[in-house]
Design an enzyme around this catalytic site. Structure first.
Site, PDB file in Angstrom:
ATOM      1  N   SER A 235       2.197  12.881  -3.661  1.00 34.96           N
ATOM      2  CA  SER A 235       3.093  11.568  -3.408  1.00 34.96           C
ATOM      3  C   SER A 235       3.905  11.574  -4.217  1.00 34.96           C
ATOM      4  O   SER A 235       3.581  11.766  -5.593  1.00 34.96           O
ATOM      5  CB  SER A 235       1.556   9.929  -3.455  1.00 34.96           C
ATOM      6  OG  SER A 235       0.345  10.447  -2.803  1.00 34.96           O
TER       7      SER A 235
ATOM      8  N   SER B  95       1.385  -1.177   0.070  1.00 31.31           N
ATOM      9  CA  SER B  95       0.084  -0.140  -0.352  1.00 31.31           C
ATOM     10  C   SER B  95       0.953   0.978  -0.317  1.00 31.31           C
ATOM     11  O   SER B  95       2.623   0.745   0.306  1.00 31.31           O
ATOM     12  CB  SER B  95      -0.808  -0.186   1.180  1.00 31.31           C
ATOM     13  OG  SER B  95       0.314   0.068   2.512  1.00 31.31           O
ATOM     14  N   LYS B  96       0.593   2.363  -0.134  1.00 30.56           N
ATOM     15  CA  LYS B  96       1.153   3.486  -0.562  1.00 30.56           C
ATOM     16  C   LYS B  96       1.305   3.792   0.865  1.00 30.56           C
ATOM     17  O   LYS B  96       2.473   4.842   1.586  1.00 30.56           O
ATOM     18  CB  LYS B  96       0.047   4.820  -0.895  1.00 30.56           C
ATOM     19  CG  LYS B  96       0.507   6.307  -0.287  1.00 30.56           C
ATOM     20  CD  LYS B  96      -0.493   7.245  -1.268  1.00 30.56           C
ATOM     21  CE  LYS B  96       0.352   8.922  -0.903  1.00 30.56           C
ATOM     22  NZ  LYS B  96       0.800   8.867   0.422  1.00 30.56           N
ATOM     23  N   ARG B  97       0.837   3.539   2.273  1.00 32.02           N
ATOM     24  CA  ARG B  97       1.215   3.834   3.716  1.00 32.02           C
ATOM     25  C   ARG B  97       2.585   3.185   3.596  1.00 32.02           C
ATOM     26  O   ARG B  97       3.812   3.219   4.686  1.00 32.02           O
ATOM     27  CB  ARG B  97      -0.012   3.157   5.149  1.00 32.02           C
ATOM     28  CG  ARG B  97      -0.772   3.859   4.566  1.00 32.02           C
ATOM     29  CD  ARG B  97      -1.889   3.664   6.060  1.00 32.02           C
ATOM     30  NE  ARG B  97      -2.724   2.715   5.135  1.00 32.02           N
ATOM     31  CZ  ARG B  97      -3.157   1.776   4.676  1.00 32.02           C
ATOM     32  NH1 ARG B  97      -4.167   2.666   4.168  1.00 32.02           N
ATOM     33  NH2 ARG B  97      -3.941   0.756   5.179  1.00 32.02           N
TER      34      ARG B  97
END
Length: 505
Positions: free
Chosen positions: A287, A262-264
């Protein structure tokens, strides 16, 4: 099927930035098509108007342009099977919705969101299917005249696919083999919504793949649960003979721990998960992207290609053309692939070494000239030749080698205490006199003269070189000392030594 020309597609939704997992899916489609002399179609699946994000489509196209993945037809590329944007194909879908209704393969449902929620409260694990559809408000339970009246009066409705229970659905997957699912667990999916006159993903996907003559559907593992429904839809339309082969790719997993990337994970560990930097028009959040973070597109492609597949050799570095020639979808892993971002950095370093000094210098030049506008191409290229093997990214070059272009104004205290001894000022003064007397200030001109002087004086080579490095660089880093002094030239070398002697004492 196998006699048809291979045609695959990549069909993202314009709902935001393109995740690196989507890039991997597109890459595998590209490699598969090229390996078989086929074609890759670019389709935009934008039937969910509520999730549309301005600029997302352009972002996706630019991402593939940067990566070097070329499409043969589709949105912005042209072709004979358009339009390729689903929102522009409303009338096409309506025809096929009508076909399913006329043949009894689908039905109209008028249940409101409130009615559906009430049923979920009433029935545990409620699913709209063969066991519950006759309890609901739809064209299977209402008189025909009432159905016609409701439609004529503009009542909102959906069209649901009629899944018959009691049969086994076979999905023939290139990667996972035969997957068998009982139709009893498949619900009557919504295929069309009157509210926006658009189909859902399930119908649009099937109709488009058929009309665009797609022979293989290569997509992420997360779509595997929908494959049995798609098989039933192909059969309902009478298209079973031209149904594409499915291949569901393994998930990209977190670098550490369990679960999907994920982006996290990227934010936490400091790596991008999008190909390009993304500016969210709704939240304003920015981002990171692989391009802006300094990755070479070839390195990203090479890294992604080997996440879930490998050609069975010890070799790791391949051009995109080589990857296409070797690609074999049947050799893809069923298990998820850990996203080892440190390996991607390694790939970037290797591609840095493979690039010519001229190529890297062209990328480094804007950074240098933002500090030293008068720096020449020859100077920048010379520095790159000495230093590129020490970095993973072009952006790392300036902190490492700014001293080539800007003289030190202060000196690293830790290096000073360790390398600048009581007699260093005197020895540097002597060395300055030796250097001043040398006519040929090239590496080969300096090195034998200085080394003979050190030997004659009985000095320790390390002591002299370490103090000289501190004088020219300001700290204990850089390539060989004669490389540095030859680059700086006699005047700049002597000026820096004089300043160090005066400052350090």
């Amino acid at each position: 099927m196998e006699n048809r020309k291979t045609r695959v597609r990549f069909a993202p939704s314009p709902t935001g930035a393109l995740h690196i997992g989507g890039v991997r899916t597109a890459l595998y489609n590209y490699m598969f098509a090229r390996q078989r002399g086929g074609e890759l179609v670019f389709r935009i699946e934008d039937t969910d108007s509520s999730r549309f994000v301005p600029g997302a489509e352009e972002y996706i196209i630019e991402s593939f342009r940067w990566l070097g993945i070329k499409f043969d037809e589709g949105v912005s590329f042209g072709g004979d099977h358009g339009p390729y944007r689903q929102s522009e194909r409303r009338d096409i879908y309506k025809k096929y919705v009508r076909q399913l209704l006329d043949t009894g393969k689908a039905y109209i449902a008028f249940d409101t969101p409130e009615e559906l929620e009430a049923k979920r409260q009433e029935v545990q694990n409620f699913q709209y299917d063969a066991h519950t559809r006759l309890q609901m408000r739809n064209s299977l339970t209402l008189p025909e005249e009432e159905v016609e009246r409701l439609v004529a009066d503009g009542a909102q409705y959906v069209v649901r696919f009629r899944v018959e229970p009691g049969r086994e659905v076979l999905v023939d997957d290139i990667i996972r083999g035969e997957v068998r699912i009982k139709s009893d667990i498949i619900d009557d999916k919504v295929l069309y919504k009157s509210a926006d006159e658009l189909p859902t993903y399930h119908l649009a996907n099937i109709v488009d793949d058929h009309l665009m003559e797609i022979t293989h559907v290569i997509r992420g593992e997360e779509w595997l649960p929908s494959a049995p429904l798609h098989v039933l839809l192909y059969e309902a339309f009478g298209w079973a003979d031209t149904m594409p082969r499915f291949a569901h790719l393994p998930l990209l997993l977190k670098p550490e721990g369990k679960g999907k990337l994920s982006k996290r994970d990227g934010d936490r560990l400091g790596f991008p998960v999008f190909p390009l930097e993304w500016h969210d028009p709704k939240s304003g959040e920015v981002s990171a992207g692989f391009r802006e973070s300094g990755y070479f597109p070839e390195a990203v492609i090479n890294f992604l290609a080997l996440l879930g597949w490998n050609p069975g050799t010890e070799r790791e570095l391949y051009s995109l053309d080589e990857l296409c020639g070797l690609f074999d979808l049947t050799k893809c892993s069923k298990a998820g692939a850990k996203f080892d971002y440190k390996k991607c950095i390694w790939f970037n370093h290797e591609y840095m070494l493979m690039k010519s000094n001229e190529e890297v210098a062209a990328l480094f030049a804007p950074i240098v000239r933002s500090h030293v506008p008068e720096a020449t191409d020859a100077q920048i290229e010379a520095v790159v030749a000495m230093m590129k093997d020490r970095v993973n990214f072009v952006s790392e070059l300036w902190p490492l080698c700014s001293f080539f272009f800007v003289a030190p104004t202060d000196y690293d205290e830790k290096t000073r205490r360790k390398r600048w001894k009581e007699d260093s000022a005197r020895v540097m003064g002597e060395l300055a006199d030796v250097l001043a007397s040398i006519g040929d200030f090239s590496i080969s001109g300096q090195e034998p003269v200085v080394e003979q002087w050190i030997q004659d004086k009985g000095y320790k080579l390390g002591d002299v070189m370490n103090a000289w490095r501190l004088a020219l660089v300001g700290e204990g880093k850089g390539p060989g000392m004669f490389d540095i002094s030859a680059f700086l030239g006699k005047d700049e070398t002597l000026a820096r030594m004089k300043r160090a002697i005066e400052t350090l004492g």
